[in-house]
Design a protein around this motif. Sequence first.
Motif, PDB file in Angstrom:
ATOM      1  N   THR A 214       0.593  -1.110  -0.197  1.00  0.00           N
ATOM      2  CA  THR A 214       0.274   0.413  -0.099  1.00  0.00           C
ATOM      3  C   THR A 214       1.185   1.483   0.050  1.00  0.00           C
ATOM      4  O   THR A 214       1.998   0.749   0.398  1.00  0.00           O
ATOM      5  CB  THR A 214      -0.998   0.239   1.036  1.00  0.00           C
ATOM      6  N   ASN A 237      -3.422   7.767   0.558  1.00  0.00           N
ATOM      7  CA  ASN A 237      -3.460   6.618  -1.203  1.00  0.00           C
ATOM      8  C   ASN A 237      -4.580   6.939  -1.520  1.00  0.00           C
ATOM      9  O   ASN A 237      -4.722   6.826  -3.315  1.00  0.00           O
ATOM     10  CB  ASN A 237      -3.091   5.173  -0.746  1.00  0.00           C
ATOM     11  N   LEU A 246      -8.540   4.583 -12.687  1.00  0.00           N
ATOM     12  CA  LEU A 246      -8.897   3.917 -12.475  1.00  0.00           C
ATOM     13  C   LEU A 246      -9.925   3.476 -10.911  1.00  0.00           C
ATOM     14  O   LEU A 246      -9.549   4.340 -10.631  1.00  0.00           O
ATOM     15  CB  LEU A 246      -7.247   2.474 -12.001  1.00  0.00           C
ATOM     16  N   CYS A 248     -10.936   2.352  -7.704  1.00  0.00           N
ATOM     17  CA  CYS A 248      -9.947   2.408  -5.997  1.00  0.00           C
ATOM     18  C   CYS A 248     -10.933   1.148  -5.602  1.00  0.00           C
ATOM     19  O   CYS A 248     -12.671   1.737  -5.393  1.00  0.00           O
ATOM     20  CB  CYS A 248      -9.738   3.491  -5.834  1.00  0.00           C
ATOM     21  N   LYS A 258      -3.507   3.155  -5.980  1.00  0.00           N
ATOM     22  CA  LYS A 258      -3.615   2.363  -6.912  1.00  0.00           C
ATOM     23  C   LYS A 258      -2.140   3.065  -8.441  1.00  0.00           C
ATOM     24  O   LYS A 258      -2.557   2.008  -9.704  1.00  0.00           O
ATOM     25  CB  LYS A 258      -4.930   2.919  -7.794  1.00  0.00           C
ATOM     26  N   TYR A 259      -1.841   4.133  -8.091  1.00  0.00           N
ATOM     27  CA  TYR A 259      -0.483   3.856  -9.632  1.00  0.00           C
ATOM     28  C   TYR A 259       0.371   3.910  -8.893  1.00  0.00           C
ATOM     29  O   TYR A 259       1.557   3.550  -9.589  1.00  0.00           O
ATOM     30  CB  TYR A 259      -0.472   5.580 -10.256  1.00  0.00           C
ATOM     31  N   SER A 261       1.273   2.998  -5.448  1.00  0.00           N
ATOM     32  CA  SER A 261       2.239   1.416  -4.466  1.00  0.00           C
ATOM     33  C   SER A 261       2.761   0.436  -5.096  1.00  0.00           C
ATOM     34  O   SER A 261       2.971   0.542  -6.423  1.00  0.00           O
ATOM     35  CB  SER A 261       1.422   1.030  -4.199  1.00  0.00           C
ATOM     36  N   SER A 264       1.028  -1.783  -6.657  1.00  0.00           N
ATOM     37  CA  SER A 264      -0.078  -1.443  -8.285  1.00  0.00           C
ATOM     38  C   SER A 264       1.569  -1.524  -9.201  1.00  0.00           C
ATOM     39  O   SER A 264       0.805  -1.613 -10.754  1.00  0.00           O
ATOM     40  CB  SER A 264      -0.233   0.088  -8.346  1.00  0.00           C
ATOM     41  N   GLU A 267       1.786  -5.108 -11.046  1.00  0.00           N
ATOM     42  CA  GLU A 267       0.423  -5.943 -10.989  1.00  0.00           C
ATOM     43  C   GLU A 267       0.208  -5.354 -12.129  1.00  0.00           C
ATOM     44  O   GLU A 267       0.337  -5.924 -13.280  1.00  0.00           O
ATOM     45  CB  GLU A 267      -0.795  -5.475 -10.544  1.00  0.00           C
ATOM     46  N   GLU A 268       0.978  -3.828 -12.705  1.00  0.00           N
ATOM     47  CA  GLU A 268       1.345  -3.736 -14.308  1.00  0.00           C
ATOM     48  C   GLU A 268       2.153  -4.426 -15.445  1.00  0.00           C
ATOM     49  O   GLU A 268       2.581  -4.339 -16.268  1.00  0.00           O
ATOM     50  CB  GLU A 268       1.463  -2.104 -13.996  1.00  0.00           C
ATOM     51  N   TYR A 300       5.092   4.863 -14.320  1.00  0.00           N
ATOM     52  CA  TYR A 300       4.507   5.293 -12.456  1.00  0.00           C
ATOM     53  C   TYR A 300       5.486   6.292 -11.865  1.00  0.00           C
ATOM     54  O   TYR A 300       5.074   6.793 -11.092  1.00  0.00           O
ATOM     55  CB  TYR A 300       5.875   3.500 -12.230  1.00  0.00           C
TER      56      TYR A 300
END
Length: 378
Positions: A214, A237, A246, A248, A258-259, A261, A264, A267-268, A300
């Motif tokens: 987070t 956050n 995105l 949340c 969402k961008y 952490s 994030s 995951e991308e 990022y």
Amino acid sequence: MYQKKVKESNEKKVFHYIYQKQTNLSIADISNDLNISFPTVKTIINKFLNANIIKEDLKIGSGSGRKAQYYSLEKNFFYSIGISVHLNALKIYLGNERGEVLKEIVIKDDFFKETLIEKIDDALDEFFSEINDQVKGKIIGIGISIPGIIDNHNNIIEITPSIRIDLNKIKVLSKKYNLKILIDNEANLCAITEKFLGIGKEFSSFVVLNISSTLNMSNFKEKDFYGEFFLKASRVNHMIINFNGLLCECGNKGCWGKYSSELSLIEEIQKINPNIVKLKDVFKNENFENKQIKEIFENYLDYLSIGIKNIIFMYNPEKIIISGNISQYKEFFKDELIKKIYNENIFFRGSETIVFSNLGERSVSLGAVMLPLIDELF
């Protein structure tokens, strides 16, 4: 929110002085530096000697005259247990008064559940069974970090908007182990670690941005030399940086977490390479040189810099300490990030505001260890 108010006593002042210097301590120096009478300091020093908090060193002097007695901080006179709750892991540490980790375990599981306290209880049972009685007798408390907030008004721990835990469960746990248990947001504990063990030693006021699974932040202010301080976590956050962005879990769109952490980012990148599951994998040469991955990381940094700019505009901090696992890899992105933040800026302070932690992913866990120690000793 944990707020430390130092007890107005000479004993606390002397201990804070000793903890900061640790070695080459004399009664005369302490008396002069703190403006406390020599007899009072001598009484306190004798009390600390009897409690094995400090020890006598070799007397220093030359010739046949009287030699000065010096003291230093003893080691392992107290212990504390720190527990940090993460998305898919629970980390438990046994540490001493210096924040040195003597024992640790990591349990992999989904800990963002209503059964969090019960799982902590089970883990503590096993952890205590492996500690000898001599050490157990010196444990003064348990600190717990959570990626959420403590709502004392409603008596709940809020991990996420949908997961709320009755704070009374902590009281039951405290009674079972006969130890005080302190619990706080991981950003606050990260700030404590930076102040007492990390780069924050040099600063009386700073913001710490903890980038982990987070994204969270804490504002630290030291009020005086004697150890009184104030810190407050902010839910950055959920700061909106893209109102069409995105969705949340809070229900809003474009939240910073969402961008920016660590989760994030991973995951991308997994959309390109599903084999990358840890941050260290991102910075391996064969991965970081990949054109698509570099583009994702560039985006990022764009989002990370936008949020940091907002923090600077809102708080005008003396320092921003970037902490968390990503700080270990600063050589890959530090210059580029600072360039994005300060390009055509109108800030009052320059790029020296941004500094990076040297504690890596342990900063939160060490803060959990330090919390009971600081509460007891300062």
